[in-house]
Design a protein around this motif. Structure first.
Motif, PDB file in Angstrom:
ATOM      1  N   ASN A  96     -30.028  21.866  -6.440  1.00  0.00           N
ATOM      2  CA  ASN A  96     -30.599  20.695  -7.121  1.00  0.00           C
ATOM      3  C   ASN A  96     -29.922  20.402  -8.446  1.00  0.00           C
ATOM      4  N   GLN A 152     -34.021   8.831  -4.933  1.00  0.00           N
ATOM      5  CA  GLN A 152     -34.303  10.214  -4.565  1.00  0.00           C
ATOM      6  C   GLN A 152     -33.764  10.533  -3.175  1.00  0.00           C
ATOM      7  N   LYS A 153     -33.871   9.607  -2.238  1.00  0.00           N
ATOM      8  CA  LYS A 153     -33.313   9.811  -0.895  1.00  0.00           C
ATOM      9  C   LYS A 153     -31.796   9.940  -0.956  1.00  0.00           C
ATOM     10  N   GLU A 154     -31.143   9.124  -1.778  1.00  0.00           N
ATOM     11  CA  GLU A 154     -29.686   9.193  -1.915  1.00  0.00           C
ATOM     12  C   GLU A 154     -29.256  10.525  -2.507  1.00  0.00           C
ATOM     13  N   LYS A 210     -14.752  14.556  -2.100  1.00  0.00           N
ATOM     14  CA  LYS A 210     -15.078  15.383  -0.943  1.00  0.00           C
ATOM     15  C   LYS A 210     -13.891  16.278  -0.646  1.00  0.00           C
ATOM     16  N   ASN A 227     -30.931  13.390  -2.376  1.00  0.00           N
ATOM     17  CA  ASN A 227     -31.164  14.433  -1.372  1.00  0.00           C
ATOM     18  C   ASN A 227     -30.065  14.435  -0.319  1.00  0.00           C
ATOM     19  N   ALA A 228     -29.628  13.259   0.103  1.00  0.00           N
ATOM     20  CA  ALA A 228     -28.558  13.171   1.101  1.00  0.00           C
ATOM     21  C   ALA A 228     -27.250  13.709   0.527  1.00  0.00           C
ATOM     22  N   MET A 229     -26.956  13.397  -0.735  1.00  0.00           N
ATOM     23  CA  MET A 229     -25.732  13.886  -1.371  1.00  0.00           C
ATOM     24  C   MET A 229     -25.765  15.404  -1.506  1.00  0.00           C
ATOM     25  N   GLN A 230     -26.897  15.948  -1.923  1.00  0.00           N
ATOM     26  CA  GLN A 230     -26.995  17.388  -2.109  1.00  0.00           C
ATOM     27  C   GLN A 230     -26.989  18.141  -0.788  1.00  0.00           C
ATOM     28  N   SER A 231     -27.553  17.581   0.242  1.00  0.00           N
ATOM     29  CA  SER A 231     -27.534  18.261   1.537  1.00  0.00           C
ATOM     30  C   SER A 231     -26.180  18.108   2.229  1.00  0.00           C
ATOM     31  N   GLY A 232     -25.381  17.134   1.804  1.00  0.00           N
ATOM     32  CA  GLY A 232     -24.071  16.910   2.398  1.00  0.00           C
ATOM     33  C   GLY A 232     -22.939  17.643   1.692  1.00  0.00           C
ATOM     34  N   LYS A 281     -35.861   5.339  -3.365  1.00  0.00           N
ATOM     35  CA  LYS A 281     -34.543   5.102  -2.778  1.00  0.00           C
ATOM     36  C   LYS A 281     -33.496   5.992  -3.435  1.00  0.00           C
TER      37      LYS A 281
END
Length: 107
Positions: free
Chosen positions: A74, A26-28, A82, A30-35, A24
């Motif tokens: 990464n 790791q998904k958060e 933001k 990844n979402a933060m880094q892709s956003g 969970k």
């Protein structure tokens, strides 16, 4: 059979206490880094504070006290704030929506 039940219980316990929360998180991340977007204020895993100037394939260019540094995407640990561009777009969309509603009421 009696020895198999405690072993299965330990496996299930490890899954719910260790593996699942890690997935969970790791998904958060990844979402933060892709956003990430231009203008975001971030902190890297090394503790460097900066503002995103550009985002290339897997790299992020940061402005840190007048110096531009390139980091791997990464390496971003957290996003402090933001960019204002996103907030301005949301405000503009809300203003357009209100204006449209007011015009509809006048007719």
């Amino acid at each position: 059979m009696a020895m198999l039940i405690p072993l299965l219980l330990m496996i299930v316990l490890f899954y719910f206490l260790l593996i699942r929360p890690q997935q969970k998180r790791q998904k958060e991340v990844n979402a933060m880094q892709s956003g990430l977007s231009k203008g975001d204020k971030i902190i890297t895993i090394g503790g460097l504070h900066g503002t995103v100037v550009a985002i290339e394939d897997g790299n992020v260019v940061l402005d840190c006290a007048g110096s531009q540094l390139t980091f791997d995407r990464n390496a971003v640990r957290t996003v402090l704030a933001k960019s204002d561009a996103v907030e301005e777009e949301v405000v503009e969309a809300e203003v357009e929506e209100v204006t449209t509603d007011v015009e509809a009421e006048k007719k």
